[in-house]
Design a protein around this motif. Structure first.
Motif, PDB file in Angstrom:
ATOM      1  N   TRP A 258     -10.785   5.611   1.527  1.00 55.20           N
ATOM      2  CA  TRP A 258     -10.994   4.530   2.493  1.00 55.20           C
ATOM      3  C   TRP A 258     -12.454   4.521   2.950  1.00 55.20           C
ATOM      4  N   PRO A 259     -13.011   3.327   3.241  1.00 55.06           N
ATOM      5  CA  PRO A 259     -14.377   3.249   3.760  1.00 55.06           C
ATOM      6  C   PRO A 259     -14.526   4.106   5.014  1.00 55.06           C
ATOM      7  N   ALA A 315       2.008   2.562   6.904  1.00 50.03           N
ATOM      8  CA  ALA A 315       1.579   3.444   5.811  1.00 50.03           C
ATOM      9  C   ALA A 315       2.778   3.956   5.026  1.00 50.03           C
ATOM     10  N   ASP A 316       2.497   4.344   3.783  1.00 47.35           N
ATOM     11  CA  ASP A 316       3.507   5.018   2.969  1.00 47.35           C
ATOM     12  C   ASP A 316       3.897   6.336   3.659  1.00 47.35           C
ATOM     13  N   GLY A 321      -2.708   7.849   1.848  1.00 46.85           N
ATOM     14  CA  GLY A 321      -3.726   6.801   1.822  1.00 46.85           C
ATOM     15  C   GLY A 321      -3.225   5.482   1.293  1.00 46.85           C
ATOM     16  N   VAL A 322      -1.973   5.409   0.862  1.00 50.95           N
ATOM     17  CA  VAL A 322      -1.405   4.178   0.323  1.00 50.95           C
ATOM     18  C   VAL A 322      -0.629   3.459   1.427  1.00 50.95           C
ATOM     19  N   THR A 323      -0.729   2.138   1.458  1.00 50.66           N
ATOM     20  CA  THR A 323      -0.015   1.338   2.460  1.00 50.66           C
ATOM     21  C   THR A 323       1.331   0.888   1.912  1.00 50.66           C
ATOM     22  N   ASP A 327       2.686  -0.276  -1.800  1.00 47.97           N
ATOM     23  CA  ASP A 327       3.916   0.233  -2.402  1.00 47.97           C
ATOM     24  C   ASP A 327       4.767  -0.895  -2.970  1.00 47.97           C
ATOM     25  N   TYR A 328       4.803  -2.011  -2.240  1.00 49.68           N
ATOM     26  CA  TYR A 328       5.667  -3.124  -2.637  1.00 49.68           C
ATOM     27  C   TYR A 328       4.914  -4.167  -3.480  1.00 49.68           C
ATOM     28  N   GLY A 329       3.682  -3.851  -3.881  1.00 53.38           N
ATOM     29  CA  GLY A 329       2.922  -4.739  -4.765  1.00 53.38           C
ATOM     30  C   GLY A 329       2.583  -6.083  -4.148  1.00 53.38           C
TER      31      GLY A 329
END
Length: 374
Positions: A258-259, A315-316, A321-323, A327-329
């Motif tokens: 992430w930035p 968040a996941d 770090g994945v939202t 996850d749901y594309g």
């Protein structure tokens, strides 16, 4: 030729090219000097050949004049009645001693000697001319060879000059980018330090004590808060302390993907979203650590005025770090997702300004039983 991304390696490449350009320049100077010398020699040889040709032409004129005089004398002899002697003169030889004496007297004793001398001179001049032409041909070949080498060396020098110019430009761009990155990093560090100092100076300025299981606006103390787009979550700009939404446990504080490297992730333990995981990322200085318990009164980080602002959302559960939108594309780069819109609605319910939708309806849908907000 390419310039390395490492400025030190790039500088070494520039130095190598500068040395090569200097060597090419010296070679060109040497070839130009050799070429000029060969050209001057060729011109001298050409002048000598021309002089020999002029000399030969002059000798031939002298011989022709002498032959004309000989034939004129022979004709006079013939007119005076000595036909045999005239024929011998026309033939170029005399057989009798008397005729030779008479011929010598008529010619003043010099004409045959002149002819002989001219004939010898003609042969010598012709031989010298032939030798000079050989020398001239060699000089011309040398001039042609040196000219070709000089042209090739000049082309190589021009190419190396172009490469050197490109390398210097690339190096200057790299150094400028490096300086800009250092300056930006220093600015961000200074802003983060100022924000941390402000937080330390007034740690209880925005302290609230909501009841257990209740949620509160996490952005209530942000100065110059400005809502931006809804995407994976909701983007905001501003500066100041960020609170947890409610009771929970911190599961992550940083993520290099992430930035700014910040990704504060905590799992809620009470309220309508109990068991779900929230994140706040980007231009934030974390003030919590993994495993720490938080409430709606806990400052989880200090938002500073960096280049990216912040993003906050669902968040996941792994907090890697994945939202949830990822996850749901649902997210393709700039669109508003169903998870982002739902989080924006929650923030609006808590009193924060909701984000700006990029598309209606939002992309995708929520899982069954996902919390909804009035």
């Amino acid at each position: 030729t390419s310039v390395s991304a490492d400025p030190h390696t790039a500088q070494a490449s520039v130095t190598d090219l500068e040395q090569k350009v200097a060597a090419d320049g010296a070679q060109v100077e040497q070839l130009v000097a050799s070429y000029d010398q060969a050209l001057a020699q060729d011109q001298q040889d050409t002048a000598k050949v021309h002089g020999a040709e002029v000399h030969l032409a002059s000798d031939q004129v002298v011989e022709n004049r002498a032959l004309v005089q000989l034939r004129s004398l022979a004709l006079q002899v013939y007119m005076n009645g000595s036909e045999d002697q005239a024929l011998q003169i026309f033939a170029g030889s005399l057989t009798s001693e008397a005729a030779a004496s008479e011929y010598t007297d008529i010619a003043n004793g010099n004409l045959r000697n002149i002819l002989d001398a001219v004939d010898v001179d003609i042969r010598q001049t012709q031989a010298a001319e032939a030798a000079l032409k050989v020398v001239q041909a060699r000089a011309a070949a040398t001039v042609a060879r040196l000219g070709a080498e000089k042209t090739a060396a000049e082309a190589a020098l021009a190419q190396d000059d172009a490469l050197l110019s490109q390398a210097k430009s690339a190096l200057a761009a790299q150094l400028a980018q490096e300086a800009e990155a250092v300056e930006q990093e220093q600015q961000e560090e200074a802003m983060a330090a100022a924000a941390a100092a402000a937080l330390a100076a007034a740690p209880t300025a925005y302290n609230v004590n909501p009841t257990p299981g209740s949620y509160a606006n996490p952005l209530r103390a942000i100065s110059d808060l400005y809502p931006e787009r809804v995407d994976q979550g909701v983007d905001y700009s501003g500066y100041g302390p960020i609170y947890a939404v409610g009771d929970g446990t911190v599961m992550a504080a940083t993520n290099a993907g992430w930035p700014g490297g910040t990704f504060i992730c905590y799992k809620l333990s009470d309220g309508p979203a109990a068991g779900l995981v929230m994140y706040a990322a980007e231009d934030i200085e974390p003030t919590v650590s993994i495993g720490q318990s938080v409430t709606a009164g806990t400052v989880i980080g200090q938002m500073y005025e960096g280049p990216d602002g912040i993003e906050t959302g669902w968040a996941d559960p792994s907090c890697d770090g994945v939202t949830m939108a990822r996850d749901y594309g649902q997210f393709s780069g700039a669109n508003s997702t169903a998870f982002g819109a739902n989080y924006s609605q929650m923030l609006g319910w808590l009193g924060a300004p909701p984000g700006v939708m990029q598309n209606e309806p939002a992309t995708g849908s929520l899982p069954p039983n996902w919390p909804q907000w009035p």
